[in-house]
Every structure is written in structure tokens, then in C-alpha cells.
Design a protein around this motif. Structure first.
Motif, PDB file in Angstrom:
ATOM      1  N   ALA A 283      23.960  -1.350  17.403  1.00  0.00           N
ATOM      2  CA  ALA A 283      24.412   0.171  17.455  1.00  0.00           C
ATOM      3  C   ALA A 283      23.825   0.588  19.199  1.00  0.00           C
ATOM      4  CB  ALA A 283      23.805   1.088  16.644  1.00  0.00           C
ATOM      5  N   VAL A 284      22.788   0.460  19.539  1.00  0.00           N
ATOM      6  CA  VAL A 284      22.526   0.471  20.812  1.00  0.00           C
ATOM      7  C   VAL A 284      23.399  -0.201  21.869  1.00  0.00           C
ATOM      8  CG1 VAL A 284      20.616   0.378  22.358  1.00  0.00           C
ATOM      9  CG2 VAL A 284      19.800   1.022  20.187  1.00  0.00           C
ATOM     10  N   ARG A 285      23.370  -1.433  21.658  1.00  0.00           N
ATOM     11  CA  ARG A 285      24.456  -2.245  22.366  1.00  0.00           C
ATOM     12  C   ARG A 285      25.792  -1.781  22.797  1.00  0.00           C
ATOM     13  NH1 ARG A 285      23.167  -6.559  20.648  1.00  0.00           N
ATOM     14  NH2 ARG A 285      24.698  -6.992  19.036  1.00  0.00           N
ATOM     15  N   GLN A 286      26.502  -1.231  21.569  1.00  0.00           N
ATOM     16  CA  GLN A 286      27.608  -0.771  21.473  1.00  0.00           C
ATOM     17  C   GLN A 286      27.584   0.715  22.509  1.00  0.00           C
ATOM     18  OE1 GLN A 286      28.614  -0.068  17.427  1.00  0.00           O
ATOM     19  NE2 GLN A 286      29.467  -1.997  17.116  1.00  0.00           N
ATOM     20  N   VAL A 287      26.577   1.465  22.246  1.00  0.00           N
ATOM     21  CA  VAL A 287      26.516   2.557  23.056  1.00  0.00           C
ATOM     22  C   VAL A 287      26.342   2.323  24.557  1.00  0.00           C
ATOM     23  CG1 VAL A 287      25.176   4.935  23.381  1.00  0.00           C
ATOM     24  CG2 VAL A 287      25.691   4.206  21.173  1.00  0.00           C
ATOM     25  N   GLN A 288      25.361   1.314  24.884  1.00  0.00           N
ATOM     26  CA  GLN A 288      25.300   0.863  26.204  1.00  0.00           C
ATOM     27  C   GLN A 288      26.595   0.345  27.019  1.00  0.00           C
ATOM     28  OE1 GLN A 288      22.131  -2.038  25.448  1.00  0.00           O
ATOM     29  NE2 GLN A 288      20.678  -0.794  26.293  1.00  0.00           N
TER      30      GLN A 288
ATOM     31  N   GLN B 195      22.286   3.095  36.862  1.00  0.00           N
ATOM     32  CA  GLN B 195      21.624   4.557  37.050  1.00  0.00           C
ATOM     33  C   GLN B 195      21.553   5.366  35.523  1.00  0.00           C
ATOM     34  OE1 GLN B 195      24.302   6.667  40.056  1.00  0.00           O
ATOM     35  NE2 GLN B 195      25.184   4.693  40.639  1.00  0.00           N
ATOM     36  N   VAL B 196      22.089   4.523  34.683  1.00  0.00           N
ATOM     37  CA  VAL B 196      22.140   5.254  33.365  1.00  0.00           C
ATOM     38  C   VAL B 196      21.176   4.446  32.444  1.00  0.00           C
ATOM     39  CG1 VAL B 196      23.690   5.893  31.340  1.00  0.00           C
ATOM     40  CG2 VAL B 196      24.392   6.022  33.516  1.00  0.00           C
ATOM     41  N   SER B 197      20.388   4.998  31.476  1.00  0.00           N
ATOM     42  CA  SER B 197      19.598   4.439  30.479  1.00  0.00           C
ATOM     43  C   SER B 197      20.185   4.836  29.209  1.00  0.00           C
ATOM     44  CB  SER B 197      18.087   4.809  30.960  1.00  0.00           C
ATOM     45  OG  SER B 197      17.894   6.181  30.607  1.00  0.00           O
ATOM     46  N   VAL B 198      20.089   3.977  28.113  1.00  0.00           N
ATOM     47  CA  VAL B 198      20.436   4.226  26.746  1.00  0.00           C
ATOM     48  C   VAL B 198      18.843   4.460  26.063  1.00  0.00           C
ATOM     49  CG1 VAL B 198      21.611   3.959  24.721  1.00  0.00           C
ATOM     50  CG2 VAL B 198      22.580   3.860  26.895  1.00  0.00           C
ATOM     51  N   GLU B 199      18.383   5.271  25.544  1.00  0.00           N
ATOM     52  CA  GLU B 199      17.265   5.153  24.711  1.00  0.00           C
ATOM     53  C   GLU B 199      17.278   5.803  23.461  1.00  0.00           C
ATOM     54  OE1 GLU B 199      14.587   7.732  26.965  1.00  0.00           O
ATOM     55  OE2 GLU B 199      15.293   6.896  28.995  1.00  0.00           O
ATOM     56  N   GLU B 200      16.590   4.847  22.302  1.00  0.00           N
ATOM     57  CA  GLU B 200      16.486   5.447  21.015  1.00  0.00           C
ATOM     58  C   GLU B 200      15.409   6.710  21.303  1.00  0.00           C
ATOM     59  OE1 GLU B 200      14.895   3.784  16.797  1.00  0.00           O
ATOM     60  OE2 GLU B 200      15.164   2.397  18.586  1.00  0.00           O
ATOM     61  N   LEU B 201      16.125   7.723  20.437  1.00  0.00           N
ATOM     62  CA  LEU B 201      14.893   8.793  20.178  1.00  0.00           C
ATOM     63  C   LEU B 201      13.765   8.461  19.234  1.00  0.00           C
ATOM     64  CD1 LEU B 201      17.424  11.945  20.259  1.00  0.00           C
ATOM     65  CD2 LEU B 201      15.999  10.735  22.072  1.00  0.00           C
TER      66      LEU B 201
END
Length: 167
Positions: free
Chosen positions: A36-41, A51-57
């Protein structure tokens, strides 16, 4: 689904120098957190990826007593087989109370069961008052008769589960 967005600006009439988008990505059976994280990335255009980071809360806010229980905001999908004793006890409770059976399935919204059953592996079922089409919406409503019926269920269910556990 985007559920919130925040911008960072020097003032309300300045061009923002940063922003945060909160995306809820629900998991279903067979999906992993990493997938799921990879799909959002992958939603981030290539030219912006550095320039953009995807982080789990992460929950780490103190409670009113100051106690902190850090935990990932990750909730795996979960379900019990119809033959599971907890499901069977639920069905027997419905049978005892109303002389009927009801179909098992899934709700279209999330519950606290995502932690108890999905992460903590505590066998759980969902049973609630009201019509799920209203749950977690601005039209949330529960008829009083449904609350009374749910109370009857919650009163008898532990006895039925205890009997199942002795079998």
C-alpha cells in the motif's frame, strides 16, 4: 482517499512553500502495508519523487494521564471463518433472541476491530445497532429499538460464547 490537507505559508496571502496531504489507504485481504505504501509512493510524479516523502502515520500522543503507547496507524484486514466459535456464538445468540439467522459478511466502514482482531489477533465479530449506510457519515443515526436489541445481544452473547468455549 484524501482526508485532510495542510499548507505551510508565511501568511494567508503568501504562496505556500510546502503542503501535506493525508491519504487513507484501506487494506483488503492479501494486501500488505508495504504494498500500500508503495502504491501511494507511485502516485507521486517522477520529477517530484526526490522532493516528496510518503510517511506512515504513528500514534504517540500522550493520554490525559500522560501515558504514551506508541503504535503504527496500520490496520490489516481481518475476518473469521463462519465455523469459528465466536461467529457461531454470535449466530446462536441471534437465534436465541429472535429465532432467526443472519448472514455474515463485512461492513463497508472501519471499526476498532481493526486493532483487536487485525493486529492484536483477538477473535472479534461486529454486531451493532443501526443501518451501516449511515455509519461514520454526516447522517449517522440509530433507532432506539435497535439500541435496545443490541443491548439484548451484548447481554446474552458472553453466555453463549462461554458455552461454546466449554464444548
Amino acid at each position: 482517499m484524501v482526508t485532510d490537507m495542510q499548507t505551510s505559508t508565511a501568511s494567508i496571502n503568501a504562496v505556500p512553500d510546502g503542503f501535506t496531504i493525508f491519504i487513507v489507504r484501506r487494506l483488503t485481504f492479501g494486501e500488505s502495508k508495504e504494498q500500500a505504501v508503495r502504491q501511494v509512493q507511485e502516485l507521486v510524479p517522477g520529477y517530484l519523487r526526490n522532493q516528496v516523502s510518503v510517511e506512515e502515520l504513528f500514534y504517540d500522543d500522550p493520554s490525559y494521564t500522560g501515558f504514551v503507547y506508541p503504535v503504527e496507524k496500520y490496520y490489516p484486514a481481518w475476518a473469521l471463518e463462519e465455523s469459528h466459535p465466536v461467529v457461531q456464538a454470535g449466530q446462536e445468540t441471534i437465534g436465541q433472541l429472535w429465532n432467526e439467522t443472519r448472514p455474515t459478511g463485512k461492513w463497508s466502514f472501519s471499526t476498532n476491530g481493526t486493532y483487536r482482531a487485525g493486529k492484536a489477533k483477538i477473535s472479534s465479530i461486529g454486531f451493532g445497532a443501526g443501518d451501516e449506510i449511515y455509519a461514520h457519515t454526516t447522517m449517522d443515526q440509530v433507532p432506539l429499538n435497535d439500541v435496545v436489541a443490541a443491548t439484548e445481544f451484548y447481554t446474552l452473547f458472553p453466555k453463549m460464547l462461554s458455552e461454546k468455549a466449554r464444548q
